[in-house]
Design an enzyme around this catalytic site. Structure first.
Site, mmCIF file in Angstrom:
data_model
loop_
_atom_site.group_PDB
_atom_site.id
_atom_site.type_symbol
_atom_site.label_atom_id
_atom_site.label_comp_id
_atom_site.label_asym_id
_atom_site.label_seq_id
_atom_site.Cartn_x
_atom_site.Cartn_y
_atom_site.Cartn_z
ATOM 1 N N LEU A 191 15.558 37.314 4.449
ATOM 2 C CA LEU A 191 16.399 36.813 3.357
ATOM 3 C C LEU A 191 17.464 35.933 3.992
ATOM 4 O O LEU A 191 17.970 36.250 5.081
ATOM 5 C CB LEU A 191 17.080 37.974 2.624
ATOM 6 C CG LEU A 191 16.207 38.893 1.757
ATOM 7 C CD1 LEU A 191 17.072 39.947 1.071
ATOM 8 C CD2 LEU A 191 15.416 38.100 0.727
ATOM 9 N N ASP A 192 17.824 34.846 3.300
ATOM 10 C CA ASP A 192 18.906 33.996 3.795
ATOM 11 C C ASP A 192 20.203 34.803 3.865
ATOM 12 O O ASP A 192 20.346 35.818 3.194
ATOM 13 C CB ASP A 192 19.125 32.806 2.849
ATOM 14 C CG ASP A 192 17.888 31.941 2.742
ATOM 15 O OD1 ASP A 192 17.092 31.928 3.696
ATOM 16 O OD2 ASP A 192 17.727 31.290 1.691
ATOM 17 N N ARG A 193 21.155 34.277 4.627
ATOM 18 C CA ARG A 193 22.404 35.018 4.840
ATOM 19 C C ARG A 193 23.128 35.334 3.525
ATOM 20 O O ARG A 193 23.718 36.390 3.356
ATOM 21 C CB ARG A 193 23.326 34.214 5.774
ATOM 22 C CG ARG A 193 24.562 35.004 6.064
ATOM 23 C CD ARG A 193 25.343 34.652 7.304
ATOM 24 N NE ARG A 193 25.374 33.301 7.736
ATOM 25 C CZ ARG A 193 26.488 32.636 8.019
ATOM 26 N NH1 ARG A 193 27.669 33.213 7.830
ATOM 27 N NH2 ARG A 193 26.446 31.413 8.490
#
Ligand code: URA
Length: 236
Positions: free
Chosen positions: A99-101
């Site tokens: 997952l992106d930050r």
């Protein structure tokens, strides 16, 4: 399973198990525990320092908060693996996809490389369910565009199922189900249909849903039923 039952798996009778627990000879995740009714993963139990059952693969779910990177280590930023106790951080767990930050929600961590590979490969068709909040009013036109497959600059996304939950002039909320996970894919799909994302949260991977009892930053072991369902999903 209850701790006293897990200790009995080492070949102790129930009463010997209770005595060993009361005497402080039993550790869970390297901490002595004296409550025989505590729910534990039997693979984390040691009696007199000896593991009671074969430490097979580990399966963990984490509720990833924003600001944490989906990685095992990072020079400057907190990681999902860093949310676990130190003993578990050294067990070779890796994330199932990323997952992106700024994206929140369900991250699975496992030592089972084959399962991780199958859960992220489109070939095995494991669904990923996301809840998306985006700019502008979503309509049936976007539902149809997602169903046809949104064309991006470098590839056309596989058909995705979009379910509208709220549609307002300023922002809308929808659930979207994908069976692939390319870099920034959901963000790029929403941007491509003219509705940039405001927030994104993953709620489910295949048959395993984010436990609503987990606050951001918390984790738990998957249950035996969840692991069995994942095995079935991956034909393992
Ligand atoms: N799609 C995105 O754009 N980001 C994620 O983190 C996951 C899916």
């Amino acid at each position: 399973m209850r701790l006293d039952k897990a200790v009995a798996l080492a070949g102790l009778t129930r009463s010997e198990a209770r005595k060993a627990i009361a005497a402080g000879r039993v550790q869970v995740d390297d901490q002595p525990v004296r409550d025989g009714s505590m729910q534990v993963d039997p693979r984390q139990v040691r009696v007199d320092g000896v593991q009671t059952v074969d430490a097979g693969a580990l399966y963990i779910m984490v509720h990833k908060p924003a600001g944490v990177v989906t990685a095992t280590e990072d020079r400057s930023l907190p990681t999902v693996v860093g949310l676990l106790p130190p003993t578990l951080q050294r067990r070779g767990l890796g994330p199932v996809g990323r997952l992106d930050r700024d994206v929140t929600g369900l991250v699975l961590l496992t030592t089972d490389g084959q399962m991780a590979h199958r859960l992220i490969s489109p070939r095995w068709k494991a669904e990923k369910l996301y809840r998306a909040r985006c700019e502008g009013r979503l309509s049936e036109a976007e539902v149809e565009a997602f169903e046809r497959g949104v064309a991006l600059s470098d590839f056309t996304a596989l058909p995705a199922r979009l379910t509208l939950l709220e549609a307002g002039d300023d922002c809308s909320v929808a659930d979207v189900i994908l069976t692939e996970g390319k870099f920034h894919q959901v963000k790029r799909m929403f941007a491509a249909v003219g509705h940039p994302l405001i927030a994104l949260k993953r709620l489910r991977i295949g048959p395993v849903a984010l436990d609503p009892a987990l606050e951001p930053g918390q984790w738990r072991y998957l249950t035996e039923a969840e692991v069995a369902a994942l095995r079935k999903q991956c034909q393992l």
